[in-house]
Design an enzyme around this catalytic site. Structure first.
Site, PDB file in Angstrom:
ATOM      1  N   HIS A 125      16.876  43.340   6.585  1.00  0.00           N
ATOM      2  CA  HIS A 125      16.307  43.522   5.237  1.00  0.00           C
ATOM      3  C   HIS A 125      14.930  42.873   5.098  1.00  0.00           C
ATOM      4  O   HIS A 125      14.455  42.676   3.985  1.00  0.00           O
ATOM      5  CB  HIS A 125      17.267  42.956   4.180  1.00  0.00           C
ATOM      6  CG  HIS A 125      18.541  43.737   4.077  1.00  0.00           C
ATOM      7  ND1 HIS A 125      19.637  43.316   3.371  1.00  0.00           N
ATOM      8  CD2 HIS A 125      18.888  44.946   4.604  1.00  0.00           C
ATOM      9  CE1 HIS A 125      20.617  44.220   3.468  1.00  0.00           C
ATOM     10  NE2 HIS A 125      20.186  45.203   4.212  1.00  0.00           N
ATOM     11  N   CYS A 157      -8.261  45.441   1.827  1.00  0.00           N
ATOM     12  CA  CYS A 157      -8.589  46.679   1.089  1.00  0.00           C
ATOM     13  C   CYS A 157      -8.317  46.545  -0.411  1.00  0.00           C
ATOM     14  O   CYS A 157      -8.511  47.497  -1.156  1.00  0.00           O
ATOM     15  CB  CYS A 157      -7.828  47.863   1.670  1.00  0.00           C
ATOM     16  SG  CYS A 157      -6.090  47.888   1.206  1.00  0.00           S
TER      17      CYS A 157
END
Ligand code: NAD
Ligand code: ZN
Length: 252
Positions: A125, A157
C-alpha cells in the site's frame, strides 16, 4: 500452546525462506492506531466532514477535492509521526541471516519494518513518507509532514504532490506486485500472517496457495480471521510478545 511455540520455533530454526504478511496489528504495539481511529471516524464510519472514511481517502476525492483528502492524509501521518518499531518488527529483522531469506509483505504504510532493519519489504500500500508529483512522478522522502499545509507541490513542475500510498479505488503498485509474485514462485518454508484481517484477496491468496501446497501456515492475531481455519498454528497473543517467545524457542 507450549508445544505450538516449540514446534514453530523448530520450523523457524530450519527455515531458509520465510514470508511474513503483515497488517496494522503489527504496528499496534508501536501505538499506531487503525486508520479509522487515526481519522477519528465515528462508529458508523462517518468522518466529521460527513463522508465515509473510505470516501475521504479515495482516489476520486483526491482528484475532486485534494484539500479534503490531504486533511485526512495529514491526520494519518500525524498518527505515525515519531513512532518506532516494536518487538514484532525487530524479531522479523533479526531472523534474517546469510542462510535465511526473510520477505515481509506489508499493508502498513509506516516504514517501521525498514526502520527495524528488514531488507526485503514489499510495501503493498506504499509509504506515507514518500511524496510523489501527480504530473511528473518526481519523488521525495519527507521525514515529517510538520509545517504543512500549505499542500506540497512538486519542486520540478509545481503540480500537486501526494503521498505514495494506495488510496481506496486505486490499484496496487505493479513493480511491488511483480516482486511478490517472484518471491512466491521461489517458494517459502513457512508463511506467517501477522496482525491482519486478511480481507484483501492479494493478502489471503498467498496463504491459501501455501496451505494447498502443504507449506506450514502460522497466524498471530488476537482475533480470528478469514484465514484462521487454514493455519497449522494459531497464536492469539500480541505480535511482539508472541514473536519474541518464538525466537526464544529457536535452538532450544
Ligand atoms: P485492520 O486494522 O483491518 O486489522 C488489524 C488486525 O490486527 C486485526 O485483525 C486485529 O485483530 C489485529 N491486531 C490488533 N492488535 C494486534 C496485536 N497487538 N498483535 C497482532 N494482531 C493485532 O488492518 P489490516 O488488515 O492491515 O487492513 C487495514 C488497512 O489499514 C490496510 O490497508 C493497512 O494499510 C492500513 N493501516 C496501516 C497502518 C500502518 O501503516 N501502521 C495502520 C492502520 C491501518
Ligand atoms: Zn512534478
Amino acid at each position: 500452546m507450549k508445544n505450538n511455540f516449540a514446534a514453530v520455533g523448530r520450523l523457524l530454526e530450519s527455515s531458509k525462506r520465510l514470508l511474513f504478511i503483515t497488517g496494522a496489528g503489527v504496528s499496534a504495539e508501536s501505538k499506531i492506531p487503525t486508520f479509522r481511529g487515526a481519522t477519528a471516524a465515528f462508529a458508523d464510519g462517518m468522518t466529521e466532514d460527513g463522508m465515509p472514511f473510505e470516501e475521504v481517502l479515495s482516489g476520486t476525492t483526491f482528484r475532486a477535492n485534494p484539500t479534503l483528502a490531504w486533511k485526512y492524509l495529514f491526520k494519518l501521518e500525524q498518527s505515525i509521526r515519531g513512532k518506532t518499531p516494536n518487538a514484532a518488527h525487530r524479531v522479523m529483522a533479526a531472523l534474517q541471516s546469510p542462510r535465511r531469506h526473510v520477505c515481509v509483505a506489508t499493508q502498513n504504510i509506516d516504514g517501521l519494518h525498514q526502520q527495524a532493519g528488514s531488507r526485503v519489504v514489499l510495501e503493498l500500500h506504499g509509504n506515507i513518507r514518500r511524496v510523489i508529483c501527480t504530473r511528473c512522478q518526481y519523488s521525495d522522502y519527507r521525514e515529517t509532514f510538520e509545517g504543512m499545509p500549505p499542500l506540497p507541490r512538486c519542486p520540478r513542475c509545481d503540480a500537486m504532490a501526494r503521498p505514495d500510498v494506495v488510496l481506496y479505488e486505486e490499484s496496487l503498485p505493479v513493480l511491488v506486485l511483480e516482486s511478490f509474485v517472484r518471491e512466491q514462485e521461489r517458494g517459502f518454508d513457512v508463511v506467517f500472517s501477522v496482525g491482519t484481517t486478511s480481507l484483501f484477496p492479494y493478502v489471503s491468496q498467498p496463504i491459501w496457495s501455501a496451505a494447498r501446497r502443504g507449506v506450514p501456515v502460522v497466524e498471530i492475531n488476537p482475533e480470528r480471521t478469514v484465514i484462521s481455519s487454514l493455519a497449522n498454528y494459531r497464536f492469539a497473543g500480541p505480535a511482539g510478545e508472541t514473536l519474541q517467545q518464538l525466537m526464544r524457542e529457536m535452538g532450544t
